[in-house]
Scaffold this motif. Structure first.
Motif, PDB file in Angstrom:
ATOM      1  N   GLU A 131       0.818  -1.214   0.000  1.00  0.00           N
ATOM      2  CA  GLU A 131       0.000   0.000   0.000  1.00  0.00           C
ATOM      3  C   GLU A 131       0.848   1.259   0.000  1.00  0.00           C
ATOM      4  OE1 GLU A 131      -2.412   2.445   3.439  1.00  0.00           O
ATOM      5  OE2 GLU A 131      -2.591   0.252   3.454  1.00  0.00           O
ATOM      6  N   LEU A 132       1.920   1.259   0.804  1.00  0.00           N
ATOM      7  CA  LEU A 132       2.727   2.454   1.022  1.00  0.00           C
ATOM      8  C   LEU A 132       3.932   2.548   0.100  1.00  0.00           C
ATOM      9  CD1 LEU A 132       2.626   2.235   4.910  1.00  0.00           C
ATOM     10  CD2 LEU A 132       1.333   3.850   3.479  1.00  0.00           C
ATOM     11  N   ASP A 133       4.149   1.523  -0.713  1.00  0.00           N
ATOM     12  CA  ASP A 133       5.285   1.475  -1.628  1.00  0.00           C
ATOM     13  C   ASP A 133       6.599   1.646  -0.879  1.00  0.00           C
ATOM     14  OD1 ASP A 133       6.631   1.194  -4.036  1.00  0.00           O
ATOM     15  OD2 ASP A 133       6.525   3.329  -4.509  1.00  0.00           O
ATOM     16  N   LEU A 151       7.790 -15.045   0.621  1.00  0.00           N
ATOM     17  CA  LEU A 151       8.508 -14.459  -0.508  1.00  0.00           C
ATOM     18  C   LEU A 151       7.703 -14.566  -1.792  1.00  0.00           C
ATOM     19  CD1 LEU A 151      12.089 -15.777   0.312  1.00  0.00           C
ATOM     20  CD2 LEU A 151      11.409 -13.360   0.218  1.00  0.00           C
ATOM     21  N   ARG A 152       7.023 -15.696  -1.987  1.00  0.00           N
ATOM     22  CA  ARG A 152       6.172 -15.831  -3.171  1.00  0.00           C
ATOM     23  C   ARG A 152       5.026 -14.828  -3.134  1.00  0.00           C
ATOM     24  NH1 ARG A 152       7.511 -21.412  -2.509  1.00  0.00           N
ATOM     25  NH2 ARG A 152       5.725 -21.737  -1.129  1.00  0.00           N
ATOM     26  N   ASP A 153       4.407 -14.683  -1.954  1.00  0.00           N
ATOM     27  CA  ASP A 153       3.323 -13.712  -1.814  1.00  0.00           C
ATOM     28  C   ASP A 153       3.816 -12.290  -2.051  1.00  0.00           C
ATOM     29  OD1 ASP A 153       1.655 -15.814  -1.178  1.00  0.00           O
ATOM     30  OD2 ASP A 153       1.716 -15.449   0.987  1.00  0.00           O
ATOM     31  N   ALA A 154       4.986 -11.982  -1.511  1.00  0.00           N
ATOM     32  CA  ALA A 154       5.546 -10.644  -1.672  1.00  0.00           C
ATOM     33  C   ALA A 154       5.844 -10.356  -3.139  1.00  0.00           C
ATOM     34  CB  ALA A 154       6.814 -10.509  -0.840  1.00  0.00           C
ATOM     35  N   GLN A 155       6.420 -11.318  -3.821  1.00  0.00           N
ATOM     36  CA  GLN A 155       6.727 -11.126  -5.237  1.00  0.00           C
ATOM     37  C   GLN A 155       5.444 -10.881  -6.032  1.00  0.00           C
ATOM     38  OE1 GLN A 155       8.634 -14.462  -7.167  1.00  0.00           O
ATOM     39  NE2 GLN A 155       9.510 -13.155  -8.761  1.00  0.00           N
ATOM     40  N   ALA A 156       4.402 -11.656  -5.732  1.00  0.00           N
ATOM     41  CA  ALA A 156       3.131 -11.473  -6.439  1.00  0.00           C
ATOM     42  C   ALA A 156       2.541 -10.097  -6.184  1.00  0.00           C
ATOM     43  CB  ALA A 156       2.140 -12.558  -6.016  1.00  0.00           C
ATOM     44  N   ALA A 157       2.782  -9.553  -4.992  1.00  0.00           N
ATOM     45  CA  ALA A 157       2.240  -8.240  -4.636  1.00  0.00           C
ATOM     46  C   ALA A 157       3.169  -7.099  -5.030  1.00  0.00           C
ATOM     47  CB  ALA A 157       1.965  -8.186  -3.137  1.00  0.00           C
ATOM     48  N   GLY A 158       4.320  -7.422  -5.586  1.00  0.00           N
ATOM     49  CA  GLY A 158       5.269  -6.388  -5.975  1.00  0.00           C
ATOM     50  C   GLY A 158       6.006  -5.773  -4.806  1.00  0.00           C
ATOM     51  N   VAL A 159       6.109  -6.507  -3.686  1.00  0.00           N
ATOM     52  CA  VAL A 159       6.793  -5.995  -2.497  1.00  0.00           C
ATOM     53  C   VAL A 159       8.244  -6.466  -2.527  1.00  0.00           C
ATOM     54  CG1 VAL A 159       6.924  -6.064   0.023  1.00  0.00           C
ATOM     55  CG2 VAL A 159       4.692  -5.932  -1.113  1.00  0.00           C
ATOM     56  N   ARG A 160       9.160  -5.516  -2.406  1.00  0.00           N
ATOM     57  CA  ARG A 160      10.581  -5.851  -2.340  1.00  0.00           C
ATOM     58  C   ARG A 160      11.027  -5.806  -0.886  1.00  0.00           C
ATOM     59  NH1 ARG A 160      13.294  -0.768  -2.553  1.00  0.00           N
ATOM     60  NH2 ARG A 160      11.743   0.901  -2.624  1.00  0.00           N
ATOM     61  N   GLY A 161      12.135  -6.467  -0.608  1.00  0.00           N
ATOM     62  CA  GLY A 161      12.576  -6.506   0.775  1.00  0.00           C
ATOM     63  C   GLY A 161      14.011  -6.953   0.886  1.00  0.00           C
ATOM     64  N   VAL A 162      14.450  -7.058   2.157  1.00  0.00           N
ATOM     65  CA  VAL A 162      15.802  -7.526   2.455  1.00  0.00           C
ATOM     66  C   VAL A 162      15.709  -8.606   3.523  1.00  0.00           C
ATOM     67  CG1 VAL A 162      16.157  -5.632   4.110  1.00  0.00           C
ATOM     68  CG2 VAL A 162      18.131  -6.905   3.224  1.00  0.00           C
ATOM     69  N   LEU A 163      16.412  -9.698   3.297  1.00  0.00           N
ATOM     70  CA  LEU A 163      16.604 -10.739   4.306  1.00  0.00           C
ATOM     71  C   LEU A 163      17.767 -10.260   5.173  1.00  0.00           C
ATOM     72  CD1 LEU A 163      16.340 -13.806   1.913  1.00  0.00           C
ATOM     73  CD2 LEU A 163      14.607 -13.069   3.546  1.00  0.00           C
ATOM     74  N   HIS A 164      17.445  -9.666   6.299  1.00  0.00           N
ATOM     75  CA  HIS A 164      18.477  -8.993   7.088  1.00  0.00           C
ATOM     76  C   HIS A 164      19.226  -9.984   7.973  1.00  0.00           C
ATOM     77  CE1 HIS A 164      18.552  -8.053  11.449  1.00  0.00           C
ATOM     78  NE2 HIS A 164      17.325  -8.519  11.473  1.00  0.00           N
ATOM     79  N   CYS A 165      20.497  -9.643   8.264  1.00  0.00           N
ATOM     80  CA  CYS A 165      21.352 -10.472   9.119  1.00  0.00           C
ATOM     81  C   CYS A 165      21.240 -11.938   8.721  1.00  0.00           C
ATOM     82  CB  CYS A 165      20.965 -10.278  10.590  1.00  0.00           C
ATOM     83  SG  CYS A 165      22.148 -10.932  11.771  1.00  0.00           S
ATOM     84  N   PHE A 166      21.485 -12.223   7.456  1.00  0.00           N
ATOM     85  CA  PHE A 166      21.140 -13.531   6.912  1.00  0.00           C
ATOM     86  C   PHE A 166      22.059 -14.624   7.428  1.00  0.00           C
ATOM     87  CE2 PHE A 166      20.815 -16.888   3.737  1.00  0.00           C
ATOM     88  CZ  PHE A 166      19.435 -17.039   3.725  1.00  0.00           C
ATOM     89  N   THR A 167      21.449 -15.686   7.949  1.00  0.00           N
ATOM     90  CA  THR A 167      22.182 -16.875   8.393  1.00  0.00           C
ATOM     91  C   THR A 167      21.467 -18.141   7.924  1.00  0.00           C
ATOM     92  OG1 THR A 167      21.017 -16.867  10.523  1.00  0.00           O
ATOM     93  CG2 THR A 167      23.152 -15.743  10.440  1.00  0.00           C
ATOM     94  N   GLY A 168      20.571 -17.997   6.957  1.00  0.00           N
ATOM     95  CA  GLY A 168      19.791 -19.132   6.490  1.00  0.00           C
ATOM     96  C   GLY A 168      20.544 -19.975   5.484  1.00  0.00           C
ATOM     97  N   THR A 169      19.804 -20.840   4.819  1.00  0.00           N
ATOM     98  CA  THR A 169      20.397 -21.753   3.848  1.00  0.00           C
ATOM     99  C   THR A 169      20.606 -21.051   2.504  1.00  0.00           C
ATOM    100  OG1 THR A 169      18.273 -22.522   2.990  1.00  0.00           O
ATOM    101  CG2 THR A 169      19.162 -23.671   4.932  1.00  0.00           C
ATOM    102  N   PRO A 170      21.511 -21.592   1.688  1.00  0.00           N
ATOM    103  CA  PRO A 170      21.633 -21.049   0.331  1.00  0.00           C
ATOM    104  C   PRO A 170      20.313 -21.100  -0.431  1.00  0.00           C
ATOM    105  CG  PRO A 170      23.525 -22.418   0.845  1.00  0.00           C
ATOM    106  CD  PRO A 170      22.546 -22.608   1.977  1.00  0.00           C
ATOM    107  N   GLY A 171      19.517 -22.137  -0.180  1.00  0.00           N
ATOM    108  CA  GLY A 171      18.232 -22.247  -0.858  1.00  0.00           C
ATOM    109  C   GLY A 171      17.296 -21.100  -0.520  1.00  0.00           C
ATOM    110  N   LEU A 172      17.292 -20.682   0.740  1.00  0.00           N
ATOM    111  CA  LEU A 172      16.445 -19.558   1.126  1.00  0.00           C
ATOM    112  C   LEU A 172      16.977 -18.262   0.521  1.00  0.00           C
ATOM    113  CD1 LEU A 172      14.025 -18.506   2.661  1.00  0.00           C
ATOM    114  CD2 LEU A 172      15.471 -18.311   4.703  1.00  0.00           C
ATOM    115  N   ALA A 173      18.299 -18.092   0.509  1.00  0.00           N
ATOM    116  CA  ALA A 173      18.868 -16.910  -0.137  1.00  0.00           C
ATOM    117  C   ALA A 173      18.484 -16.866  -1.608  1.00  0.00           C
ATOM    118  CB  ALA A 173      20.386 -16.905   0.019  1.00  0.00           C
ATOM    119  N   GLU A 174      18.551 -18.008  -2.277  1.00  0.00           N
ATOM    120  CA  GLU A 174      18.186 -18.066  -3.691  1.00  0.00           C
ATOM    121  C   GLU A 174      16.711 -17.752  -3.893  1.00  0.00           C
ATOM    122  OE1 GLU A 174      19.504 -21.989  -4.570  1.00  0.00           O
ATOM    123  OE2 GLU A 174      21.539 -21.340  -5.146  1.00  0.00           O
ATOM    124  N   ALA A 175      15.866 -18.206  -2.963  1.00  0.00           N
ATOM    125  CA  ALA A 175      14.439 -17.882  -3.056  1.00  0.00           C
ATOM    126  C   ALA A 175      14.220 -16.383  -2.919  1.00  0.00           C
ATOM    127  CB  ALA A 175      13.656 -18.635  -1.989  1.00  0.00           C
ATOM    128  N   GLY A 176      14.940 -15.762  -1.996  1.00  0.00           N
ATOM    129  CA  GLY A 176      14.838 -14.321  -1.851  1.00  0.00           C
ATOM    130  C   GLY A 176      15.309 -13.586  -3.092  1.00  0.00           C
TER     131      GLY A 176
END
Length: 278
Positions: A131-133, A151-176
């Motif tokens: 809503e607020l862009d 992330l899929r929902d955000a992409q469909a809604a056109g919402v961009r973001g940052v995975l902050h302080c990332f310590t997840g898997t490479p697969g999650l980084a790739e999804a982001g």
């Protein structure tokens, strides 16, 4: 001046710092001046609650062109989320200059709020971001499946973001990355038990951010101390070493990315010069 401030030879951004934390209540101005002296040219002060966002806004007002603020509700506090009160607080913060929604997200490690409630609060903040862009600053810990769905929902809604302080898997980084998001690394990557150098090379230059997450997660050799933005160059140097580029080049890349991601104004060197050195 601390050791890093005197040794740093490049400008940089801290894309995630909790300057409004009680940990800095007594010396936030000194913390900011040390960061400025160390080369900080953009500090994104996180408002992880409406109250913290108000404090962050006040700090940013005292340091225009250097400190910027956000507003959201952290997953630890998701149980207290109110669709009317908190949504209006975020909307008001954006009218007053907030550059992002968050820190919000999912934390299934501590589970301070029920998981279903965390998802509901995050969904509400994703709708606000659309809503607020404004971009989303996302906290995610041990919640990979639900984060992928988000992330899929955000992409469909056109919402961009940052995975902050990332310590997840490479697969999650790739999804982001596939969703068009950025990935940010903190001082954790300087710890002895950090071994995933492949992950540090995975993120393309144009999606890469660095952060302190201060007062938490001080980089080596300050691990265990109260963290601060002036130590971000240590994280930059480690990340640059792994990626095989000069630290100054990586700092310039992540500073540029921070400005673009949060839609920050360009640097005005005269505005940023410390009174002690002008």
């Amino acid at each position: 001046m601390n050791e890093v401030a005197s040794a740093s030879a490049f400008d940089f951004a801290d894309s995630h710092v909790h300057l409004a934390s009680e940990a800095f209540a007594d010396d936030v101005e000194a913390i900011i001046e040390r960061a400025r002296a160390a080369g900080a040219r953009a500090l994104v002060c996180i408002g992880e609650s409406p109250a913290a966002a108000a404090r962050a806004r006040a700090i940013a007002a005292r340091h225009p062109s250097l400190v910027f603020h956000t507003c959201g509700v952290h997953p630890h506090d998701a149980a207290a989320w109110d669709d009317v009160r908190d949504a209006e607080a975020v909307r008001e913060a954006v009218t007053l200059g907030a550059v992002a929604v968050g820190e919000c997200g999912l934390d299934y490690h501590y589970d301070h709020s029920p998981r279903a409630t965390q998802r509901q609060a995050l969904d509400a903040q994703l709708r606000l971001a659309a809503e607020l862009d404004r971009p989303i600053v996302l906290h995610t810990r041990e919640a990979e499946d639900d984060t992928r769905d988000m992330l899929r929902d955000a992409q469909a809604a056109g919402v961009r973001g940052v995975l902050h302080c990332f310590t997840g898997t490479p697969g999650l980084a790739e999804a982001g990355l596939a969703a068009g998001w950025h990935v940010s690394f903190s001082g954790i990557i300087t710890f002895r038990n950090w071994t995933d150098e492949t992950l540090l090379r995975l993120v393309p230059d144009d999606r890469l951010l660095v952060e302190s997450d201060a007062p938490y997660l001080a980089p080596v050799p300050y691990r265990g101390k109260r963290n601060e933005s002036s130590w971000v160059p240590l994280t930059v140097r480690r990340l640059a070493e792994v990626r095989g580029i000069a630290a100054g080049d990586l700092a310039a890349i992540t500073l540029r990315n921070t400005r673009r991601f949060f839609a920050l104004p360009s640097d005005d060197a005269s505005a940023l010069r410390s009174p002690a050195t002008s």
